[in-house]
Scaffold this active site. Structure first.
Site, PDB file in Angstrom:
ATOM      1  N   ASP A 134       0.781  -1.223   0.000  1.00  0.00           N
ATOM      2  CA  ASP A 134       0.000   0.000   0.000  1.00  0.00           C
ATOM      3  C   ASP A 134       0.826   1.293   0.000  1.00  0.00           C
ATOM      4  N   CYS A 188     -15.083  -7.434 -17.173  1.00  0.00           N
ATOM      5  CA  CYS A 188     -16.414  -7.048 -16.719  1.00  0.00           C
ATOM      6  C   CYS A 188     -17.495  -7.292 -17.772  1.00  0.00           C
ATOM      7  N   CYS A 191     -21.244  -5.312 -18.131  1.00  0.00           N
ATOM      8  CA  CYS A 191     -21.697  -4.823 -16.814  1.00  0.00           C
ATOM      9  C   CYS A 191     -21.179  -3.409 -16.518  1.00  0.00           C
ATOM     10  N   CYS A 194     -21.073  -0.899 -11.025  1.00  0.00           N
ATOM     11  CA  CYS A 194     -20.341  -0.034 -10.098  1.00  0.00           C
ATOM     12  C   CYS A 194     -20.423   1.429 -10.525  1.00  0.00           C
ATOM     13  N   CYS A 198     -22.330   4.375  -8.215  1.00  0.00           N
ATOM     14  CA  CYS A 198     -21.438   5.277  -7.475  1.00  0.00           C
ATOM     15  C   CYS A 198     -22.206   6.557  -7.162  1.00  0.00           C
ATOM     16  N   CYS A 214     -14.439  10.413  -4.738  1.00  0.00           N
ATOM     17  CA  CYS A 214     -14.732   9.076  -4.202  1.00  0.00           C
ATOM     18  C   CYS A 214     -15.041   9.174  -2.704  1.00  0.00           C
ATOM     19  N   CYS A 243     -18.972   0.222  -4.566  1.00  0.00           N
ATOM     20  CA  CYS A 243     -18.567  -0.260  -5.900  1.00  0.00           C
ATOM     21  C   CYS A 243     -18.096  -1.712  -5.854  1.00  0.00           C
ATOM     22  N   CYS A 247     -20.925  -5.375  -7.132  1.00  0.00           N
ATOM     23  CA  CYS A 247     -20.241  -6.126  -8.195  1.00  0.00           C
ATOM     24  C   CYS A 247     -20.678  -7.597  -8.211  1.00  0.00           C
TER      25      CYS A 247
HETATM   26  C1  B12 Z   1      -4.450   6.212  -3.573  1.00  0.00           C
HETATM   27  C2  B12 Z   1      -5.261   4.993  -3.200  1.00  0.00           C
HETATM   28  C3  B12 Z   1      -6.620   5.136  -3.003  1.00  0.00           C
HETATM   29  C4  B12 Z   1      -7.374   6.401  -3.391  1.00  0.00           C
HETATM   30  C5  B12 Z   1      -7.556   6.403  -4.929  1.00  0.00           C
HETATM   31  C6  B12 Z   1      -8.021   5.037  -5.496  1.00  0.00           C
HETATM   32  C7  B12 Z   1      -7.786   4.826  -6.977  1.00  0.00           C
HETATM   33  N1  B12 Z   1      -8.677   4.075  -7.621  1.00  0.00           N
HETATM   34  O1  B12 Z   1      -6.800   5.282  -7.557  1.00  0.00           O
HETATM   35  C8  B12 Z   1      -8.686   6.254  -2.568  1.00  0.00           C
HETATM   36  C9  B12 Z   1      -8.510   6.934  -1.213  1.00  0.00           C
HETATM   37  C10 B12 Z   1      -9.928   6.821  -3.229  1.00  0.00           C
HETATM   38  C11 B12 Z   1      -8.727   4.759  -2.380  1.00  0.00           C
HETATM   39  C12 B12 Z   1      -9.891   4.047  -2.130  1.00  0.00           C
HETATM   40  C13 B12 Z   1      -9.943   2.682  -2.013  1.00  0.00           C
HETATM   41  N2  B12 Z   1      -8.908   1.844  -1.894  1.00  0.00           N
HETATM   42 CO1  B12 Z   1      -7.111   2.362  -2.150  1.00  0.00          CO
HETATM   43  N3  B12 Z   1      -5.238   2.688  -2.611  1.00  0.00           N
HETATM   44  C14 B12 Z   1      -4.617   3.734  -3.067  1.00  0.00           C
HETATM   45  C15 B12 Z   1      -3.144   3.404  -3.348  1.00  0.00           C
HETATM   46  C16 B12 Z   1      -2.283   3.933  -2.177  1.00  0.00           C
HETATM   47  C17 B12 Z   1      -2.589   3.964  -4.677  1.00  0.00           C
HETATM   48  C18 B12 Z   1      -3.501   3.743  -5.881  1.00  0.00           C
HETATM   49  C19 B12 Z   1      -3.042   4.466  -7.122  1.00  0.00           C
HETATM   50  O2  B12 Z   1      -1.886   4.707  -7.345  1.00  0.00           O
HETATM   51  N4  B12 Z   1      -4.008   4.794  -8.001  1.00  0.00           N
HETATM   52  C20 B12 Z   1      -3.759   5.404  -9.266  1.00  0.00           C
HETATM   53  C21 B12 Z   1      -4.479   4.604 -10.365  1.00  0.00           C
HETATM   54  C22 B12 Z   1      -4.403   5.419 -11.678  1.00  0.00           C
HETATM   55  O3  B12 Z   1      -3.784   3.387 -10.575  1.00  0.00           O
HETATM   56  P1  B12 Z   1      -4.144   1.971  -9.868  1.00  0.00           P
HETATM   57  O4  B12 Z   1      -5.565   1.920  -9.525  1.00  0.00           O
HETATM   58  O5  B12 Z   1      -3.141   1.678  -8.813  1.00  0.00           O
HETATM   59  O6  B12 Z   1      -3.827   0.965 -11.092  1.00  0.00           O
HETATM   60  C23 B12 Z   1      -4.781   0.590 -12.072  1.00  0.00           C
HETATM   61  C24 B12 Z   1      -5.122   1.686 -13.052  1.00  0.00           C
HETATM   62  O7  B12 Z   1      -3.982   2.451 -13.285  1.00  0.00           O
HETATM   63  C25 B12 Z   1      -5.551   0.875 -14.275  1.00  0.00           C
HETATM   64  N5  B12 Z   1      -5.127   1.423 -15.539  1.00  0.00           N
HETATM   65  C26 B12 Z   1      -3.904   1.780 -15.956  1.00  0.00           C
HETATM   66  N6  B12 Z   1      -3.935   2.191 -17.221  1.00  0.00           N
HETATM   67  C27 B12 Z   1      -5.190   2.062 -17.657  1.00  0.00           C
HETATM   68  C28 B12 Z   1      -5.771   2.332 -18.892  1.00  0.00           C
HETATM   69  C29 B12 Z   1      -7.125   2.084 -19.057  1.00  0.00           C
HETATM   70  C30 B12 Z   1      -7.730   2.362 -20.392  1.00  0.00           C
HETATM   71  C31 B12 Z   1      -7.918   1.566 -17.982  1.00  0.00           C
HETATM   72  C32 B12 Z   1      -9.362   1.290 -18.160  1.00  0.00           C
HETATM   73  C33 B12 Z   1      -7.326   1.323 -16.721  1.00  0.00           C
HETATM   74  C34 B12 Z   1      -5.965   1.567 -16.582  1.00  0.00           C
HETATM   75  O8  B12 Z   1      -4.918  -0.393 -14.161  1.00  0.00           O
HETATM   76  C35 B12 Z   1      -4.204  -0.488 -12.942  1.00  0.00           C
HETATM   77  C36 B12 Z   1      -4.400  -1.870 -12.337  1.00  0.00           C
HETATM   78  O9  B12 Z   1      -5.732  -2.134 -12.009  1.00  0.00           O
HETATM   79  C37 B12 Z   1      -3.192   1.828  -3.394  1.00  0.00           C
HETATM   80  C38 B12 Z   1      -1.930   1.141  -2.881  1.00  0.00           C
HETATM   81  C39 B12 Z   1      -0.816   1.180  -3.907  1.00  0.00           C
HETATM   82  N7  B12 Z   1       0.371   1.572  -3.482  1.00  0.00           N
HETATM   83  O10 B12 Z   1      -1.025   0.850  -5.065  1.00  0.00           O
HETATM   84  C40 B12 Z   1      -4.439   1.474  -2.529  1.00  0.00           C
HETATM   85  C41 B12 Z   1      -5.316   0.333  -3.003  1.00  0.00           C
HETATM   86  C42 B12 Z   1      -5.556   0.495  -4.490  1.00  0.00           C
HETATM   87  N8  B12 Z   1      -6.629   0.549  -2.277  1.00  0.00           N
HETATM   88  C43 B12 Z   1      -7.214  -0.497  -1.975  1.00  0.00           C
HETATM   89  C44 B12 Z   1      -8.526  -0.526  -1.418  1.00  0.00           C
HETATM   90  C45 B12 Z   1      -8.977  -1.829  -0.779  1.00  0.00           C
HETATM   91  C46 B12 Z   1      -9.347   0.603  -1.502  1.00  0.00           C
HETATM   92  C47 B12 Z   1     -10.847   0.684  -1.173  1.00  0.00           C
HETATM   93  C48 B12 Z   1     -11.671  -0.533  -1.590  1.00  0.00           C
HETATM   94  C49 B12 Z   1     -11.000   0.953   0.354  1.00  0.00           C
HETATM   95  C50 B12 Z   1     -12.420   1.258   0.789  1.00  0.00           C
HETATM   96  N9  B12 Z   1     -13.263   0.262   0.973  1.00  0.00           N
HETATM   97  O11 B12 Z   1     -12.759   2.386   0.986  1.00  0.00           O
HETATM   98  C51 B12 Z   1     -11.254   1.953  -1.979  1.00  0.00           C
HETATM   99  C52 B12 Z   1     -11.681   1.604  -3.421  1.00  0.00           C
HETATM  100  C53 B12 Z   1     -11.900   2.802  -4.293  1.00  0.00           C
HETATM  101  C54 B12 Z   1     -11.737   2.460  -5.797  1.00  0.00           C
HETATM  102  N10 B12 Z   1     -12.833   2.136  -6.469  1.00  0.00           N
HETATM  103  O12 B12 Z   1     -10.618   2.474  -6.316  1.00  0.00           O
HETATM  104  C55 B12 Z   1      -6.440  -1.767  -2.351  1.00  0.00           C
HETATM  105  C56 B12 Z   1      -7.066  -2.428  -3.612  1.00  0.00           C
HETATM  106  C57 B12 Z   1      -7.234  -3.940  -3.529  1.00  0.00           C
HETATM  107  C58 B12 Z   1      -7.862  -4.483  -4.777  1.00  0.00           C
HETATM  108  N11 B12 Z   1      -8.408  -5.691  -4.681  1.00  0.00           N
HETATM  109  O13 B12 Z   1      -7.873  -3.880  -5.827  1.00  0.00           O
HETATM  110  C59 B12 Z   1      -4.982  -1.149  -2.586  1.00  0.00           C
HETATM  111  C60 B12 Z   1      -4.166  -1.868  -3.658  1.00  0.00           C
HETATM  112  C61 B12 Z   1      -4.273  -1.244  -1.211  1.00  0.00           C
HETATM  113  C62 B12 Z   1      -3.743  -2.650  -0.940  1.00  0.00           C
HETATM  114  N12 B12 Z   1      -2.439  -2.823  -0.911  1.00  0.00           N
HETATM  115  O14 B12 Z   1      -4.476  -3.602  -0.781  1.00  0.00           O
HETATM  116  N13 B12 Z   1      -7.482   4.204  -2.533  1.00  0.00           N
HETATM  117  S1  SF4 Z   2     -19.746  -4.083 -10.923  1.00  0.00           S
HETATM  118 FE1  SF4 Z   2     -17.952  -5.487 -11.059  1.00  0.00          FE
HETATM  119  S2  SF4 Z   2     -18.237  -6.684 -12.964  1.00  0.00           S
HETATM  120 FE2  SF4 Z   2     -19.665  -4.911 -13.042  1.00  0.00          FE
HETATM  121  S3  SF4 Z   2     -18.482  -3.324 -14.168  1.00  0.00           S
HETATM  122 FE3  SF4 Z   2     -18.092  -2.948 -11.982  1.00  0.00          FE
HETATM  123  S4  SF4 Z   2     -16.224  -4.114 -11.502  1.00  0.00           S
HETATM  124 FE4  SF4 Z   2     -16.973  -4.882 -13.484  1.00  0.00          FE
END
Ligand code: B12
Ligand code: SF4
Length: 382
Positions: A134, A188, A191, A194, A198, A214, A243, A247
């Site tokens: 994290d 997905c 679907c 989420c 939201c 969020c 969200c 799911c």
């Molecule tokens: C900052 C952060 C947050 C922020 C922003 C979340 C976000 N979505 O970015 C906030 C505070 C909102 C948050 C909330 C939550 N978080 Co948080 N968070 C983080 C943290 C520290 C960094 C995430 C980050 O860099 N995000 C930036 C985005 C851009 O990148 P990413 O999501 O990491 O990567 C994906 C995207 O980049 C995507 N992507 C990349 N390129 C492209 C291109 C296209 C076209 C598409 C479609 C997608 C795509 O693919 C990547 C892989 O899935 C991580 C820990 C870590 N060091 O990674 C935990 C982490 C993501 N969080 C986690 C959790 C559990 C949550 C919550 C569920 C907690 C809760 N119940 O409230 C929520 C979920 C919200 C959500 N829907 O994302 C878990 C996720 C576990 C999992 N199964 O995915 C993590 C990994 C912590 C952990 N080590 O377990 N979080």
């Molecule tokens: S609810 Fe789950 S399966 Fe449906 S779009 Fe969201 S992440 Fe994908």
């Protein structure tokens, strides 16, 4: 011993120490993530909780000289609360998100990664690694996706075929050239549940979150909660799960595989009123073990006040008046004033009027005015 056999041994050992899923990834640049992060930064969609520069977050070799592979792990956590206490009139309760249930997952995963490191240390002279959970620079999700732990859902979560998205993620960069695994071939489909559910429109498109909107993020800020979110929080004290709850991939998913991650119902669904007057020491003693306590007591108390307003809980009027009059923190005084207006008993309005004459903080006065406006709104509608 060859690296292929060693990889097999690591997989076997990971099962013994309670790692629910393990995968291996290359240390190649995360090129797609890099452009995604730039786009997020330009759009102002980041939370501010992310660590490191975009280069550090997408180029693992910058983080550890001699990096050759990444081992990704996932630990499943429960989604259902057994014996959940009821939140009833006169005795309202708030809610912590599932990722805050049990002992802080950072410790649980870190311990597993440390065991894995000791195991490899004994097997291989010169073994080096950099573990992260994290708070490291890498995107735990991007690593997990590449390592075949699960696919990246439209809700942004990594969704595993076995445990849905209710998994914590962690990884370690190593100097061993383990062969990489293949990403999970699922998705997905059509679907959009989420995105549709939201409450703030924070999922601007599939897989793209405006973190600033969020609710999970909003619950963790320390200032006044912007007005537009106050009615959306419900009784949520920390984090947000909608969200994931909606799911279909999480349907029926509820794993209780780790003693440490078992929720204490009194802690994850605590009474709201006692929270309002808790000392720092009491808060640390009760909630300090949970990941949801990392931002301290104030955001939780602010959210507890908003939850009482959400319930229009009249038994909270007395304690809220006390907070409005005596709490040294403007955010708490002002939020209490707003909540009193929302609950809207005559006693509540009188107390706001009386306190307004003495209040010196401009922002708190503003909240008092907002609280009093509920009264005129009620009167007009009569
Ligand atoms: C900052 C952060 C947050 C922020 C922003 C979340 C976000 N979505 O970015 C906030 C505070 C909102 C948050 C909330 C939550 N978080 Co948080 N968070 C983080 C943290 C520290 C960094 C995430 C980050 O860099 N995000 C930036 C985005 C851009 O990148 P990413 O999501 O990491 O990567 C994906 C995207 O980049 C995507 N992507 C990349 N390129 C492209 C291109 C296209 C076209 C598409 C479609 C997608 C795509 O693919 C990547 C892989 O899935 C991580 C820990 C870590 N060091 O990674 C935990 C982490 C993501 N969080 C986690 C959790 C559990 C949550 C919550 C569920 C907690 C809760 N119940 O409230 C929520 C979920 C919200 C959500 N829907 O994302 C878990 C996720 C576990 C999992 N199964 O995915 C993590 C990994 C912590 C952990 N080590 O377990 N979080
Ligand atoms: S609810 Fe789950 S399966 Fe449906 S779009 Fe969201 S992440 Fe994908």
């Amino acid at each position: 011993m060859g690296y292929k056999e060693l990889k097999q041994e690591v997989i076997e050992y990971s099962k013994q120490i309670g790692i629910d899923k393990i995968g291996f990834a290359s240390v190649d640049e995360f090129a797609e993530l890099k452009s995604r992060l730039k786009l997020q930064e330009q759009s102002g969609f980041q939370s501010g909780f992310e660590k490191g520069s975009i280069e550090e977050r997408t180029e693992p070799t910058r983080l550890m000289p001699g990096a050759e592979s990444i081992i990704a792990i996932a630990i499943a956590y429960p989604s259902r609360l057994k014996n959940a206490p009821k939140s009833v009139k006169g005795d309202r309760r708030g809610m912590f998100c599932r990722a805050s249930w049990g002992i802080d997952y950072h410790h649980v995963l870190r311990e597993k990664l440390d065991k894995l490191a000791s195991f490899l240390n004994e097997k291989l002279e010169g073994f080096e690694c950099k573990p992260m959970v994290d708070t490291g620079e890498l995107s735990d999700r991007a690593v997990a996706e590449r390592a075949g732990i699960g696919f990246s859902g439209k809700n942004c979560a990594i969704i595993t075929p076995e445990f849905g998205s209710y998994v914590y993620l962690g990884e370690m960069i190593t100097n061993i050239p383990f062969s990489p695994d293949q990403p999970v071939d699922d998705g997905c489909g059509e679907c959009t549940k989420c995105i549709d559910n939201c409450p703030t429109g924070a999922l601007v498109e599939g897989g793209r979150l405006n973190a600033q909107k969020c609710i999970a993020f909003v619950t963790q800020t320390k200032g006044f909660l912007p007005d537009e979110y106050r009615d959306k929080l419900g009784n949520q004290l920390y984090g947000f799960d909608t969200c994931q709850v909606v799911c279909p991939k999480n349907k029926g998913v509820d794993f209780h595989l780790h003693e440490e991650l078992e929720p204490d119902p009194e802690l994850v669904k605590p009474r709201l009123l006692p929270l309002l007057t808790m000392s720092n020491r009491e808060f640390k003693e009760s909630f300090g073990v949970m990941s949801g306590s990392w931002r301290g007591k104030k955001p939780i108390q602010r959210n507890a006040i908003l939850a009482l307003a959400h319930y229009k809980e009249e038994s909270a009027v007395g304690p809220l008046i006390d907070l409005m009059n005596k709490d040294p923190r403007p955010v708490i005084r002002g939020t209490a004033a707003w909540a009193l207006g929302k609950i809207g008993t005559p006693e509540a309005y009188q107390a706001i009027e009386a306190a307004k004459g003495k209040e010196t903080d401009e922002e708190v006065v503003l909240e008092m005015d907002k609280g009093l406006k509920f009264q005129s709104a009620t009167n007009t509608s009569l």
